[in-house]
Design an enzyme around this catalytic site. Sequence first.
Site, PDB file in Angstrom:
ATOM      1  N   SER B 144      92.692  11.645 -39.224  1.00 51.71           N
ATOM      2  CA  SER B 144      91.307  11.164 -39.165  1.00 51.71           C
ATOM      3  C   SER B 144      91.250   9.877 -38.365  1.00 51.71           C
ATOM      4  O   SER B 144      92.227   9.123 -38.329  1.00 51.71           O
ATOM      5  CB  SER B 144      90.791  10.905 -40.580  1.00 51.71           C
ATOM      6  N   TYR B 157      91.203   5.904 -48.523  1.00 50.37           N
ATOM      7  CA  TYR B 157      91.282   7.146 -47.737  1.00 50.37           C
ATOM      8  C   TYR B 157      91.949   6.869 -46.386  1.00 50.37           C
ATOM      9  O   TYR B 157      92.868   7.576 -45.961  1.00 50.37           O
ATOM     10  CB  TYR B 157      89.868   7.696 -47.533  1.00 50.37           C
TER      11      TYR B 157
END
Lengths: 461, 251
Positions: B144, B157
């Site tokens: 990501s 995250y």
Amino acid sequence: MSAETTPDAALAPLGPPTSVSGWGRTAPSAARLLRPRSYEEAAAAVLACGARGTIARGLGRAYGDAAQNAGGAVLDMTGLDRIRSVDADAGVVVCDAGVSLHRLMEVLLPLGWFVPVTPGTRQVTVGGAIGADIHGKNHHVSGSFARHVRELDLLTADGTVRTLTPDSELFDATTGGMGLTGVILSATLQLLPVRTSLMTVDTERALDLDDLMTRLESGDHRYRYSVAWVDLLARGAKTGRSVLTRGEHAPLDMLPPRARRAPLDFRPRSLPAAPAFLPEGLLGRGSVSAFNALWYRRAPHHRTGELQRISTFFHPLDGVPHWNRVYGRGGFVQYQFVVGYGQEDTLRAIVHRLSRHRCPSFLAVLKRFGDADAGWLSFPLPGWTLALDIPARLPGLAALLDELDERVAGAGGRVYLAKDARMRPELVEHMYPWLPRFRALRRELDPRGVFRSDMSRRLGL
Amino acid sequence: MKDAFGMPQSLLVLGGTSEIGLATARRLVARRTRTVWLAGRPSAALDAAAAELRALGPDVHTVAFDALDPAAHEVALGKVFAEGDIDLVLLAFGVLGDQVHDEKEPLAAVRVAGTNYTGAVSAGLICAKALQTQGHGSLVVLSSVAGERARRGNFIYGSSKAGLDAFAQGLGDALHGTGVHVMVVRPGFVRTRMTAGLPEAPLATTPEAVALAIEAGLRRRAELVWVPGALRMVMSALRHVPRAVFRRLPV
């Protein structure tokens, strides 16, 4: 004989698994390379190859994944390179499968004999030539390579060697069988007599595809060798414009006096190899289009009786070692199909489709095949064959070639396995109707599936 | 086997209900993929995903797989590879977590890290070994942009994705020349269940766009893919913004 009791160092894998790819440099996979130096070593290697099997490999000129075997063993056959005997009167040679056509020419031309069939490169082995049942510019006269094989020795999965002659099923399964019936160890070939090592070549230009097909149809029977280079980037009325070159082995009296002193001289020239790293996109539509236009204009409108060396006429690309590198890291795919006589409309439709898609292909090659030979998976059938190479990264190429496959299969034609790296497995059986029989014979002969390749996994051969 | 364009015939999706995973599977099924394994926790959603894919034609199997139970990975994934070669493994599982909540509940934060990083390390290594034994195949890892530079708003995250990203890059280097190809995919904000209700970031994209980028990346045998591609430039600029400024940026 068992592998454990063969204390031969040459059988040890040459280091860890090595990345192996075809000439097109797409889809590499890793395998352990083994290089047998004798028939016994080859047999031991086959028996010891392990759960993921093995496949024989020659000089690696198959464009796709026919001579790679991911996770298994690859038998590099170039160590078996002895010419065992030459009968210079009858024109028969007995040689190991790892001997290249280049080597055969070096040895046989001075004796007045030529290989009966040669593809566009001399850098293929006799074993590979049989396994792919290759064809050349003389197919309409001489058929494919298998037609000239008198006998061959095949090492099968149980480690035994079988001598096969053209009247046997296993012979027909092996010629064109992509190495999946066993390892070809040696072959006896019938050669072609020649008086000189030069070619007499007629060149002419064709204005478009119909003009080209008419010229090929009406004139091919007068020549032993015939081929047309097509400019696939030419569009509109020029679609299919091309250069025909057709020739014969030159008779002695056609040579100039100086050349007559050594009429069978064979010394091919070589340019420096293509560099290992080249930028991507070197071969875009613009550059290839310009090259093709130049090539077309450079060719004479009509010229007869030009003397050319064998290497110039047959193997122009051998002059640049590693020419496949010019396509960069992305590699390229070669697409060759055949459609039978009577299916000219399919050929026309495909040429126009390719031309519309603007495939940056260096001059595609069109030729007419003669009678087919008996190989079960042999490619040639009487009809028109077109071959072209295209950078693999060209947008939309995968879908375009899938579409062309459908048309080819629909017209009863087929795609050449030795060049394939991408065909949909569902279509293979349509193209090769003997495939079920080939599979049955393999199951019987090789129940453990010792002989397999990335291609056999991909296409379910 | 993969074809000349990198298109796989068999596919294993780790995170079998992942929207990006399924969008990619649909895309590849339209090309060459004829066998699909969906690995995930047994659920109605997993069965529904399998049924939906099956309707497109391929053989679809499911296998029980829980990222948070690494001890069971070897058996679960071993079963898949025992059935035949896998040409492409798509590592697509991951959870976003709830930053505000997770900062207060360390065990919830560990759950994010355990899923996104530890679970991926275990599954990634097991698949890499199996692919290496096959001598071919691709491992596509969904990282990501959040892993490129951790920001105040979702650093739990982000840090798990940073770990995953570094792991996958290193694995790719380790496997160089073995016939196995590792591709790291760094999508930006993707409109999925995971991000539903969140304020949309600039350059937001869709699972279908990520799937398209994965297909293109496989064709090029790419090692790193940004989705959308413009994020590469954006992130290389952001990477050099001083911390004092970065922490105040509304990104």
